[in-house]
Design a protein around this motif. Sequence first.
Motif, short mmCIF file in Angstrom:
data_model
loop_
_atom_site.label_atom_id
_atom_site.label_comp_id
_atom_site.label_asym_id
_atom_site.label_seq_id
_atom_site.Cartn_x
_atom_site.Cartn_y
_atom_site.Cartn_z
N LEU A 193 15.75 -32.60 -20.37
CA LEU A 193 15.73 -33.08 -18.99
C LEU A 193 17.14 -33.21 -18.43
O LEU A 193 17.37 -32.94 -17.24
CB LEU A 193 15.01 -34.43 -18.93
CG LEU A 193 13.50 -34.40 -19.19
CD1 LEU A 193 12.92 -35.81 -19.16
CD2 LEU A 193 12.80 -33.52 -18.16
N LEU A 194 18.08 -33.61 -19.27
CA LEU A 194 19.46 -33.73 -18.80
C LEU A 194 20.04 -32.36 -18.46
O LEU A 194 20.76 -32.21 -17.46
CB LEU A 194 20.30 -34.42 -19.87
CG LEU A 194 21.72 -34.82 -19.45
CD1 LEU A 194 21.68 -35.78 -18.26
CD2 LEU A 194 22.47 -35.45 -20.62
N ILE A 195 19.72 -31.35 -19.27
CA ILE A 195 20.18 -29.98 -18.96
C ILE A 195 19.56 -29.50 -17.65
O ILE A 195 20.24 -28.90 -16.81
CB ILE A 195 19.82 -29.03 -20.12
CG1 ILE A 195 20.63 -29.39 -21.37
CG2 ILE A 195 20.08 -27.58 -19.72
CD1 ILE A 195 20.23 -28.59 -22.59
N VAL A 196 18.27 -29.78 -17.47
CA VAL A 196 17.61 -29.39 -16.22
C VAL A 196 18.24 -30.10 -15.03
O VAL A 196 18.45 -29.50 -13.96
CB VAL A 196 16.10 -29.68 -16.31
CG1 VAL A 196 15.43 -29.45 -14.96
CG2 VAL A 196 15.45 -28.82 -17.37
N ASP A 197 18.57 -31.39 -15.22
CA ASP A 197 19.18 -32.14 -14.11
C ASP A 197 20.57 -31.60 -13.77
O ASP A 197 20.92 -31.47 -12.59
CB ASP A 197 19.26 -33.62 -14.50
CG ASP A 197 19.81 -34.46 -13.37
OD1 ASP A 197 19.09 -34.66 -12.37
OD2 ASP A 197 20.98 -34.90 -13.47
N VAL A 198 21.36 -31.29 -14.80
CA VAL A 198 22.69 -30.71 -14.53
C VAL A 198 22.55 -29.36 -13.83
O VAL A 198 23.32 -29.03 -12.91
CB VAL A 198 23.47 -30.57 -15.85
CG1 VAL A 198 24.76 -29.79 -15.63
CG2 VAL A 198 23.78 -31.94 -16.43
N THR A 199 21.55 -28.58 -14.24
CA THR A 199 21.30 -27.30 -13.56
C THR A 199 20.93 -27.51 -12.11
O THR A 199 21.41 -26.78 -11.22
CB THR A 199 20.16 -26.55 -14.28
OG1 THR A 199 20.50 -26.38 -15.66
CG2 THR A 199 19.92 -25.19 -13.64
N TRP A 200 20.12 -28.52 -11.85
CA TRP A 200 19.74 -28.86 -10.48
C TRP A 200 20.98 -29.22 -9.65
O TRP A 200 21.14 -28.78 -8.51
CB TRP A 200 18.74 -30.00 -10.52
CG TRP A 200 18.13 -30.35 -9.19
CD1 TRP A 200 18.22 -29.65 -8.02
CD2 TRP A 200 17.33 -31.50 -8.90
NE1 TRP A 200 17.53 -30.28 -7.02
CE2 TRP A 200 16.97 -31.42 -7.54
CE3 TRP A 200 16.87 -32.58 -9.67
CZ2 TRP A 200 16.19 -32.40 -6.92
CZ3 TRP A 200 16.08 -33.54 -9.06
CH2 TRP A 200 15.75 -33.45 -7.70
N VAL A 201 21.87 -30.01 -10.24
CA VAL A 201 23.09 -30.41 -9.53
C VAL A 201 23.95 -29.19 -9.22
O VAL A 201 24.45 -29.02 -8.09
CB VAL A 201 23.88 -31.44 -10.36
CG1 VAL A 201 25.24 -31.70 -9.72
CG2 VAL A 201 23.10 -32.74 -10.48
N LEU A 202 24.14 -28.31 -10.22
CA LEU A 202 24.99 -27.14 -10.01
C LEU A 202 24.39 -26.20 -8.96
O LEU A 202 25.13 -25.62 -8.14
CB LEU A 202 25.19 -26.41 -11.33
CG LEU A 202 26.00 -27.17 -12.40
CD1 LEU A 202 26.07 -26.35 -13.68
CD2 LEU A 202 27.39 -27.49 -11.89
N ILE A 203 23.08 -26.03 -8.98
CA ILE A 203 22.44 -25.18 -7.97
C ILE A 203 22.63 -25.76 -6.57
O ILE A 203 22.93 -25.04 -5.61
CB ILE A 203 20.95 -24.99 -8.30
CG1 ILE A 203 20.78 -24.12 -9.54
CG2 ILE A 203 20.20 -24.37 -7.12
CD1 ILE A 203 19.34 -23.96 -9.99
N ASN A 204 22.49 -27.07 -6.44
CA ASN A 204 22.69 -27.70 -5.13
C ASN A 204 24.15 -27.61 -4.69
O ASN A 204 24.43 -27.46 -3.49
CB ASN A 204 22.24 -29.15 -5.18
CG ASN A 204 20.72 -29.28 -5.16
OD1 ASN A 204 20.02 -28.31 -4.90
ND2 ASN A 204 20.22 -30.47 -5.45
N VAL A 205 25.08 -27.70 -5.64
CA VAL A 205 26.49 -27.53 -5.29
C VAL A 205 26.74 -26.11 -4.79
O VAL A 205 27.47 -25.90 -3.80
CB VAL A 205 27.38 -27.85 -6.51
CG1 VAL A 205 28.82 -27.42 -6.25
CG2 VAL A 205 27.34 -29.34 -6.82
#
Length: 326
Positions: A45-57
Motif C-alpha cells: 500500500l505504501l508503494i501504491v501511495d508513493v506511486t499515486w503521489v508521483l503520478i499527481n506530481v
Amino acid sequence: MEFVSYCLYPSLLGCLLIAINIALPLLDELPENVFRIIRHVLAILLIVDVTWVLINVARASTRIIARYGEKKENDQSTEKGKLYATILRRFLIAFIVFIAIAAILLTFPDVRQMGISMLVGVGVLSLVVGIALRPLIEDLLTSLQVTITEPISLFDQVTVDDYHGKVEEIHMFHAVLKAPDDSRYMVPLSRFTKKPFQNWTKGCNHKIGEVKLVVDYGIPITNLRTQLQKIVASCPFWDKRKAMLQVTDSTEFCMQVSCYVSSVNIDTQHELTCYVREKMLDYIITSFRPNVPQDTSRRAGLERASSSESSEPGHHWYEHIKRTTR
C-alpha cells in the motif's frame, strides 16, 4: 497550490500508512504469520501511495507547463505547449507505473529468489517480446524523438510524398495533415524521421513565389518589370522584400518570363502569386494585344508545311517555268 491540491489526499494516506507501520510492533499479541502478512500489505500500500503521489506530481507539473504556454499570444505556441505537456505526462506516468509494479513484485520473497534463477529465461522472453513489439517500441521512440527534435510542429506547412498540407494534429503515433480542399492525410511519425520531406514553415517565415508567363518577343521586358513593381505595391500580401522579373526561357516563337515575389508566409504566398498572375495577364492583353502568343502549335505546323513545300524537288523550276510561260 497546484501541487497541494493534487498531492493532498495521497499524502494524508501515506502519513496514515506510516503511522500504522510504526504502531504495528506495539501489538505483541498478534501471531507471527499475521504480523508478517500485515507488514507485507502495508508495504504494498505504501508503494501504491508513493506511486499515486508521483503520478499527481507529474500531472501537476505538465499542467503548469501547459498553462504557461496558454499565456503566450501565439496560438501556435499554445498548442505546442499543450502537445508537449500531454506527451511528457504519458511517458512519465508509464515509467512510474512500471517502476511501481517492479517494486511490488520485489516485495514477494519467492519472486526475489526466483529472479536470479530465471534471469536467463527472462532474458530470452524479453528478446521474444521485444521482437514481437518492435513496431510499437519504435513508434514510441519516434514519438519521443519528434517531440524533442521538432522536425514538424503544429500549423507547419509540409509536403509529404507530393501531398501538401498543414499539420493540424500530432498524436502519439501519427500526424494529421489538412489539405487546402479540407481533406485529411494521416502520416505516421516515423515518416518524418526516416525519409526526407519539405517543411515550408521552418526557418524564415518569408516565402518567395514564382509566376511564369509566356509572352511574345514584341513585348518590352522593361515595361513588364515596371508593371510588376506597380502590381506588388498595391497588394497587401507582398512583404516589400523582393519583386523581380527575369527571362528564364525562350523558343523560336516566344519567351518565358518568371516573376519572383516574396510574401509574409506560406499561407499568403498562393494569394500573392495568383494576384500577380492575373494582373500581369490583364496588362499584357490590354496593352500588347497584337503580341499575345497565339496557338504556337498551329503556327509551327503552317511554317513546317510551307517549308516542306518550298523544299520539294523541282519546286523552284516549276515556279520559274510558270512565270516564263506567262
